[in-house]
Motif scaffolding. Structure first.
Motif, short mmCIF file in Angstrom:
data_model
loop_
_atom_site.label_atom_id
_atom_site.label_comp_id
_atom_site.label_asym_id
_atom_site.label_seq_id
_atom_site.Cartn_x
_atom_site.Cartn_y
_atom_site.Cartn_z
N VAL A 88 0.87 -1.18 0.00
CA VAL A 88 0.00 0.00 0.00
C VAL A 88 0.90 1.22 0.00
O VAL A 88 1.72 1.40 0.91
N ARG A 89 0.74 2.07 -1.02
CA ARG A 89 1.56 3.27 -1.14
C ARG A 89 0.64 4.49 -1.21
O ARG A 89 -0.15 4.63 -2.15
N LEU A 90 0.77 5.38 -0.22
CA LEU A 90 -0.12 6.52 -0.08
C LEU A 90 0.69 7.81 -0.07
O LEU A 90 1.73 7.89 0.59
N HIS A 91 0.18 8.83 -0.78
CA HIS A 91 0.84 10.14 -0.80
C HIS A 91 -0.24 11.21 -0.65
O HIS A 91 -1.23 11.21 -1.39
N VAL A 92 -0.03 12.13 0.29
CA VAL A 92 -0.98 13.21 0.53
C VAL A 92 -0.22 14.53 0.48
O VAL A 92 0.71 14.75 1.26
N GLY A 93 -0.62 15.41 -0.43
CA GLY A 93 0.04 16.70 -0.57
C GLY A 93 -0.38 17.70 0.49
O GLY A 93 -1.30 17.45 1.29
N ASP A 94 0.29 18.84 0.53
CA ASP A 94 -0.03 19.91 1.48
C ASP A 94 -1.51 20.27 1.39
O ASP A 94 -2.05 20.48 0.29
N GLY A 95 -2.15 20.34 2.53
CA GLY A 95 -3.56 20.72 2.56
C GLY A 95 -4.51 19.61 2.16
O GLY A 95 -5.72 19.80 2.19
N GLY A 96 -3.98 18.45 1.79
CA GLY A 96 -4.82 17.32 1.44
C GLY A 96 -5.21 16.53 2.68
O GLY A 96 -4.61 16.66 3.75
N GLU A 97 -6.23 15.68 2.54
CA GLU A 97 -6.72 14.90 3.68
C GLU A 97 -7.10 13.51 3.20
O GLU A 97 -7.83 13.35 2.21
N LEU A 98 -6.62 12.49 3.91
CA LEU A 98 -6.91 11.10 3.57
C LEU A 98 -7.38 10.34 4.81
O LEU A 98 -6.73 10.39 5.85
N GLU A 99 -8.50 9.63 4.65
CA GLU A 99 -8.95 8.67 5.65
C GLU A 99 -8.83 7.29 5.00
O GLU A 99 -9.54 7.00 4.03
N TRP A 100 -7.93 6.46 5.52
CA TRP A 100 -7.68 5.13 4.98
C TRP A 100 -8.22 4.13 6.00
O TRP A 100 -7.60 3.86 7.01
N LEU A 101 -9.41 3.57 5.71
CA LEU A 101 -10.15 2.81 6.71
C LEU A 101 -10.64 1.47 6.13
O LEU A 101 -11.85 1.22 6.05
N PRO A 102 -9.73 0.59 5.74
CA PRO A 102 -10.16 -0.70 5.21
C PRO A 102 -10.68 -1.61 6.32
O PRO A 102 -10.46 -1.37 7.50
#
Length: 255
Positions: A100-114
């Motif tokens: 699993v490879r995740l990238h979040v830029g400045d000001g971005g938001e990620l909820e990774w909830l498998p």
């Protein structure tokens, strides 16, 4: 699908989330591959939502699966899965891999909830999760691992989780359980006889200015501040249902 080899199936799924300039999030790339299907579901506000759907059993021995997600500056993405992932033994010998490879830029938001990952008897799986965050990115990441189905012994399950902010590591940890794993994994210093283990990583810029205090949540979960804008929740439980309740309670406590 990337390909089928004598040693197993190779497949990669890709997601790109982008600020659409109208107060929402677009998904210019949403590519499921072979056993990993991706479905966009109804979002909320500026947030886009994607569901991982397993189109085949697995991962099996020798398979190599990967999921890549990029959340660009200003975008918001929530990713879940439709069901638990079950690592199974296969006809091909050797370890299966799930990257699993995740990238979040400045000001971005990620909820990774498998949903949970279940290590079935006879399986051998290595899970590698790597997260790269910009300095003002926000993250909620949940991992849940269940050792064996009801009434069976677990397979071998090895996992590594790395989270970096602006190239600096906040967290880099590994855990190996099951047959062939280093001794002590089931002892009091690690799982203590429990069969479900999970963690939450919550990254928010404000945590860098006002770190949260360490504390115990419920029975079997602890909140620990990391050296940076993040907290780690670690939990063990007798089963998947109790583990989820613990992690939900801990997430509410740090929200």
């Amino acid at each position: 699908m990337d390909g089928v080899t004598m040693s197993g199936v190779r497949a990669t799924a890709r997601i790109v989330a982008r600020d659409d300039g109208r107060g929402g999030t677009a998904l210019p790339v949403l590519e499921g591959d072979g056993p990993i299907a991706l479905r966009r579901t109804r979002g909320s506000g500026a947030e886009a939502r994607v569901m991982l759907v397993g189109a085949m059993s697995g991962p099996l021995g020798g398979d190599e699966f990967a999921v890549e997600a990029e959340v660009e500056s200003g975008a918001r993405l929530r990713v879940g899965s439709s069901a638990a992932t079950i690592a199974l033994p296969g006809q091909a010998k050797g370890e299966a891999r799930y990257d699993v490879r995740l990238h979040v830029g400045d000001g971005g938001e990620l909820e990774w909830l498998p949903e949970q990952l279940i290590s079935a008897q006879g399986s051998d799986l290595y899970v590698r999760t790597r997260v790269e965050l910009g300095g003002t990115a926000r993250l909620v990441l949940r991992e849940e691992q269940v050792l064996g189905r009801v009434g069976e012994q677990p397979g071998r399950l090895s996992s590594r989780l790395t989270v970096c902010v602006e190239g600096r590591a906040l967290l880099d940890q590994e855990l190996a359980c099951g047959p062939g794993a280093p001794g002590g994994w089931d002892g009091p210093a690690v799982l203590g006889g429990h069969r479900a283990v999970g963690q939450l990583v919550v990254v928010r810029p404000e945590f860098g200015m006002e770190p949260m205090a360490a504390r115990v949540v419920g029975e079997g979960a602890v909140v620990m501040p990391l050296a940076g804008p993040a907290v780690l929740v670690s939990a063990v439980a007798a089963d998947a249902l109790r583990l989820r309740r613990l992690l939900d309670e801990a997430l509410a406590a740090v929200a």
